[in-house]
Design a protein around this motif. Structure first.
Motif, PDB file in Angstrom:
ATOM      1  N   MET A 162     -47.372  28.244 -59.429  1.00  0.00           N
ATOM      2  CA  MET A 162     -47.169  29.672 -59.600  1.00  0.00           C
ATOM      3  C   MET A 162     -45.782  29.961 -60.149  1.00  0.00           C
ATOM      4  SD  MET A 162     -48.699  31.994 -56.607  1.00  0.00           S
ATOM      5  CE  MET A 162     -50.428  31.970 -56.280  1.00  0.00           C
ATOM      6  N   THR A 163     -45.703  31.031 -60.891  1.00  0.00           N
ATOM      7  CA  THR A 163     -44.443  31.469 -61.468  1.00  0.00           C
ATOM      8  C   THR A 163     -43.519  32.013 -60.380  1.00  0.00           C
ATOM      9  OG1 THR A 163     -45.510  32.021 -63.550  1.00  0.00           O
ATOM     10  CG2 THR A 163     -43.450  33.135 -63.092  1.00  0.00           C
ATOM     11  N   ASP A 164     -42.220  31.719 -60.526  1.00  0.00           N
ATOM     12  CA  ASP A 164     -41.228  32.270 -59.599  1.00  0.00           C
ATOM     13  C   ASP A 164     -41.212  33.783 -59.701  1.00  0.00           C
ATOM     14  OD1 ASP A 164     -40.489  29.767 -58.737  1.00  0.00           O
ATOM     15  OD2 ASP A 164     -38.840  29.597 -60.153  1.00  0.00           O
ATOM     16  N   LEU A 165     -40.856  34.405 -58.601  1.00  0.00           N
ATOM     17  CA  LEU A 165     -40.861  35.854 -58.510  1.00  0.00           C
ATOM     18  C   LEU A 165     -39.512  36.310 -57.970  1.00  0.00           C
ATOM     19  CD1 LEU A 165     -42.646  38.493 -58.483  1.00  0.00           C
ATOM     20  CD2 LEU A 165     -43.107  37.945 -56.112  1.00  0.00           C
ATOM     21  N   GLU A 166     -38.872  37.235 -58.676  1.00  0.00           N
ATOM     22  CA  GLU A 166     -37.595  37.785 -58.219  1.00  0.00           C
ATOM     23  C   GLU A 166     -37.833  39.208 -57.721  1.00  0.00           C
ATOM     24  OE1 GLU A 166     -33.161  38.814 -59.976  1.00  0.00           O
ATOM     25  OE2 GLU A 166     -34.367  37.261 -60.957  1.00  0.00           O
ATOM     26  N   GLU A 167     -37.428  39.472 -56.489  1.00  0.00           N
ATOM     27  CA  GLU A 167     -37.538  40.814 -55.915  1.00  0.00           C
ATOM     28  C   GLU A 167     -36.404  41.673 -56.460  1.00  0.00           C
ATOM     29  OE1 GLU A 167     -39.891  42.127 -53.953  1.00  0.00           O
ATOM     30  OE2 GLU A 167     -41.004  40.257 -53.689  1.00  0.00           O
ATOM     31  N   LEU A 168     -36.745  42.837 -56.988  1.00  0.00           N
ATOM     32  CA  LEU A 168     -35.761  43.751 -57.556  1.00  0.00           C
ATOM     33  C   LEU A 168     -35.748  45.019 -56.709  1.00  0.00           C
ATOM     34  CD1 LEU A 168     -36.826  43.193 -61.255  1.00  0.00           C
ATOM     35  CD2 LEU A 168     -34.925  42.107 -60.053  1.00  0.00           C
ATOM     36  N   THR A 169     -34.595  45.341 -56.139  1.00  0.00           N
ATOM     37  CA  THR A 169     -34.540  46.404 -55.133  1.00  0.00           C
ATOM     38  C   THR A 169     -33.700  47.607 -55.536  1.00  0.00           C
ATOM     39  OG1 THR A 169     -32.719  45.269 -54.036  1.00  0.00           O
ATOM     40  CG2 THR A 169     -34.952  44.787 -53.243  1.00  0.00           C
ATOM     41  N   SER A 170     -33.276  47.669 -56.781  1.00  0.00           N
ATOM     42  CA  SER A 170     -32.517  48.832 -57.255  1.00  0.00           C
ATOM     43  C   SER A 170     -32.693  48.961 -58.764  1.00  0.00           C
ATOM     44  CB  SER A 170     -31.024  48.689 -56.930  1.00  0.00           C
ATOM     45  OG  SER A 170     -30.451  47.663 -57.710  1.00  0.00           O
ATOM     46  N   ILE A 171     -32.417  50.139 -59.277  1.00  0.00           N
ATOM     47  CA  ILE A 171     -32.490  50.352 -60.727  1.00  0.00           C
ATOM     48  C   ILE A 171     -31.493  49.445 -61.431  1.00  0.00           C
ATOM     49  CG2 ILE A 171     -31.990  52.026 -62.572  1.00  0.00           C
ATOM     50  CD1 ILE A 171     -34.750  52.356 -61.281  1.00  0.00           C
ATOM     51  N   GLU A 172     -30.325  49.263 -60.847  1.00  0.00           N
ATOM     52  CA  GLU A 172     -29.317  48.389 -61.447  1.00  0.00           C
ATOM     53  C   GLU A 172     -29.833  46.955 -61.544  1.00  0.00           C
ATOM     54  OE1 GLU A 172     -28.693  50.445 -58.792  1.00  0.00           O
ATOM     55  OE2 GLU A 172     -27.667  52.004 -59.954  1.00  0.00           O
ATOM     56  N   ALA A 173     -30.484  46.476 -60.505  1.00  0.00           N
ATOM     57  CA  ALA A 173     -31.042  45.115 -60.513  1.00  0.00           C
ATOM     58  C   ALA A 173     -32.140  44.990 -61.561  1.00  0.00           C
ATOM     59  CB  ALA A 173     -31.578  44.758 -59.129  1.00  0.00           C
ATOM     60  N   ILE A 174     -32.942  46.023 -61.709  1.00  0.00           N
ATOM     61  CA  ILE A 174     -34.020  46.011 -62.712  1.00  0.00           C
ATOM     62  C   ILE A 174     -33.422  45.963 -64.109  1.00  0.00           C
ATOM     63  CG2 ILE A 174     -35.912  47.362 -63.705  1.00  0.00           C
ATOM     64  CD1 ILE A 174     -36.293  48.497 -60.774  1.00  0.00           C
ATOM     65  N   GLU A 175     -32.444  46.809 -64.376  1.00  0.00           N
ATOM     66  CA  GLU A 175     -31.818  46.832 -65.695  1.00  0.00           C
ATOM     67  C   GLU A 175     -31.141  45.506 -66.010  1.00  0.00           C
ATOM     68  OE1 GLU A 175     -29.389  50.335 -65.304  1.00  0.00           O
ATOM     69  OE2 GLU A 175     -31.055  51.648 -65.934  1.00  0.00           O
ATOM     70  N   ARG A 176     -30.483  44.912 -65.024  1.00  0.00           N
ATOM     71  CA  ARG A 176     -29.829  43.609 -65.203  1.00  0.00           C
ATOM     72  C   ARG A 176     -30.867  42.527 -65.487  1.00  0.00           C
ATOM     73  NH1 ARG A 176     -26.601  44.366 -61.437  1.00  0.00           N
ATOM     74  NH2 ARG A 176     -27.899  43.584 -59.749  1.00  0.00           N
ATOM     75  N   PHE A 177     -31.994  42.571 -64.758  1.00  0.00           N
ATOM     76  CA  PHE A 177     -33.079  41.602 -64.955  1.00  0.00           C
ATOM     77  C   PHE A 177     -33.596  41.679 -66.389  1.00  0.00           C
ATOM     78  CE2 PHE A 177     -37.589  40.399 -64.746  1.00  0.00           C
ATOM     79  CZ  PHE A 177     -37.513  39.174 -64.094  1.00  0.00           C
ATOM     80  N   ILE A 178     -33.818  42.885 -66.887  1.00  0.00           N
ATOM     81  CA  ILE A 178     -34.307  43.066 -68.257  1.00  0.00           C
ATOM     82  C   ILE A 178     -33.286  42.555 -69.264  1.00  0.00           C
ATOM     83  CG2 ILE A 178     -34.930  44.804 -69.994  1.00  0.00           C
ATOM     84  CD1 ILE A 178     -36.141  46.450 -67.645  1.00  0.00           C
ATOM     85  N   GLU A 179     -32.020  42.824 -69.028  1.00  0.00           N
ATOM     86  CA  GLU A 179     -30.953  42.364 -69.930  1.00  0.00           C
ATOM     87  C   GLU A 179     -30.787  40.850 -69.912  1.00  0.00           C
ATOM     88  OE1 GLU A 179     -27.262  44.306 -69.041  1.00  0.00           O
ATOM     89  OE2 GLU A 179     -28.156  46.299 -69.255  1.00  0.00           O
TER      90      GLU A 179
END
Length: 110
Positions: free
Chosen positions: A1-18
């Protein structure tokens, strides 16, 4: 299975996308049975696409996710390529069609 990163804030989401060329966001709700059923299938599918990073967002924990990413239902699946949204699926996902679209996107980008 693919690894999964939990994203708990808008900042974390934006950083993940970047931080990832191919970032796949999985937005779910705790009380959503469809969300719980789709996640393992999605993780299995993404093993075919090792360049895609998977991040999970609990909509209840990141309330502003709905307005920022225009999410109206759960689950919602979003694929970003180099920071731009390329794919959006929601609620009842057809995995055969999703796999075809992912192959098409990966071939286009390569």
């Amino acid at each position: 299975m693919t690894d999964l990163e939990e994203l708990t804030s808008i900042e974390a989401i934006e950083r993940f996308i970047e931080d990832h060329t191919f970032s796949f966001l999985y937005v779910s709700r705790e009380d959503c049975s469809v969300c719980h059923a789709i996640l393992p299938k999605l993780r299995d599918l993404l093993t075919q696409f090792p360049r895609v990073s998977l991040g999970r967002i609990q909509a209840e924990a990141v309330g502003e996710i709905a307005s920022i990413f225009l999410i109206f239902t759960a689950p919602t699946l979003l694929l970003f390529v180099e920071g731009k949204e390329f794919l959006r699926e929601d609620r009842f996902v057809q995995f055969g069609e999703l796999e075809r679209k992912l192959n098409q996107i990966m071939n286009f980008v390569n």
